[in-house]
Design a protein around this motif. Structure first.
Motif, short mmCIF file in Angstrom:
data_model
loop_
_atom_site.label_atom_id
_atom_site.label_comp_id
_atom_site.label_asym_id
_atom_site.label_seq_id
_atom_site.Cartn_x
_atom_site.Cartn_y
_atom_site.Cartn_z
N VAL A 140 0.72 -1.23 0.11
CA VAL A 140 -0.03 0.07 0.07
C VAL A 140 0.97 1.34 -0.11
O VAL A 140 2.03 1.18 0.53
N GLN A 141 0.42 2.31 -0.61
CA GLN A 141 1.27 3.37 -0.68
C GLN A 141 0.89 4.33 0.67
O GLN A 141 -0.05 4.20 1.44
N PRO A 142 2.09 5.11 0.92
CA PRO A 142 1.92 6.02 2.15
C PRO A 142 0.51 6.75 2.01
O PRO A 142 0.35 7.21 0.97
N GLY A 143 -0.20 6.98 3.26
CA GLY A 143 -1.31 7.49 3.16
C GLY A 143 -2.75 6.71 2.76
O GLY A 143 -3.80 7.12 3.02
N GLY A 144 -2.40 5.62 2.25
CA GLY A 144 -3.62 4.47 1.99
C GLY A 144 -3.84 3.71 2.92
O GLY A 144 -3.52 3.92 4.04
N SER A 145 -4.89 2.62 2.66
CA SER A 145 -5.59 1.96 3.45
C SER A 145 -5.53 0.52 3.20
O SER A 145 -5.33 0.12 1.97
N LEU A 146 -5.45 -0.36 4.15
CA LEU A 146 -5.40 -1.69 3.95
C LEU A 146 -6.37 -2.32 5.29
O LEU A 146 -6.50 -1.64 6.46
#
Length: 118
Positions: free
Chosen positions: A12-18
Motif C-alpha cells: 500500500v502507498q503511504p497515506g493509503g488504507s488496508l
C-alpha cells in the motif's frame, strides 16, 4: 486443530488504507480476547491493537491510535484490522493473536506481510 489465518496484507502507498482479516477455527473463539501484533525487521514484536471478548472495549498502541480500528465478529469467528493513513513505519509482518486464561489457550497466526511504500 487450532487455526488462525490472516489475510488482506500486501503493498500500500503511504497515506493509503488496508484491511487485515483473521479467520479462526478449532477453539472457542467467543471466549478469547484478541489482538493484532506486528514485527518489523530488526525490531521487537509489538501489540498494535486489542479487543475484549465481547468487543465492547478496544485498545491501541500510541503509534496507530486514530488510524487503525480493530473489530471482531464472534458469529463468524473473524477479527479485522482497518488500517488508514498508513505510514512507512507501519510496514511489518502482522500477526493475529487469541488468548484466554479461562480456556488456557494462547494462539498466533502465521503472520502476513504489510508493505508501505511508494
Amino acid at each position: 486443530q487450532v487455526h488462525l489465518v490472516e489475510s488482506g496484507g500486501g503493498l500500500v502507498q503511504p497515506g493509503g488504507s488496508l484491511r487485515l482479516s483473521c479467520s479462526a477455527s478449532g477453539f472457542n473463539f467467543s471466549r478469547y480476547a484478541l489482538g493484532w501484533e506486528r514485527q518489523a525487521p530488526g525490531k521487537e514484536r509489538e501489540l498494535v491493537a486489542g479487543i475484549t471478548v465481547t468487543g465492547d472495549s478496544t485498545s491501541y498502541a500510541p503509534s496507530v491510535k486514530g488510524r487503525f480500528t480493530i473489530s471482531r465478529d464472534n458469529a463468524k469467528k473473524t477479527m479485522s484490522l482497518q488500517m488508514n493513513s498508513m505510514k512507512p513505519e507501519d510496514a511489518a509482518v502482522y500477526y493475529c493473536h487469541a488468548i484466554s486464561f479461562y480456556e488456557d489457550g494462547n494462539y498466533w497466526g502465521q503472520g502476513i506481510q504489510v508493505t508501505v511504500s511508494s
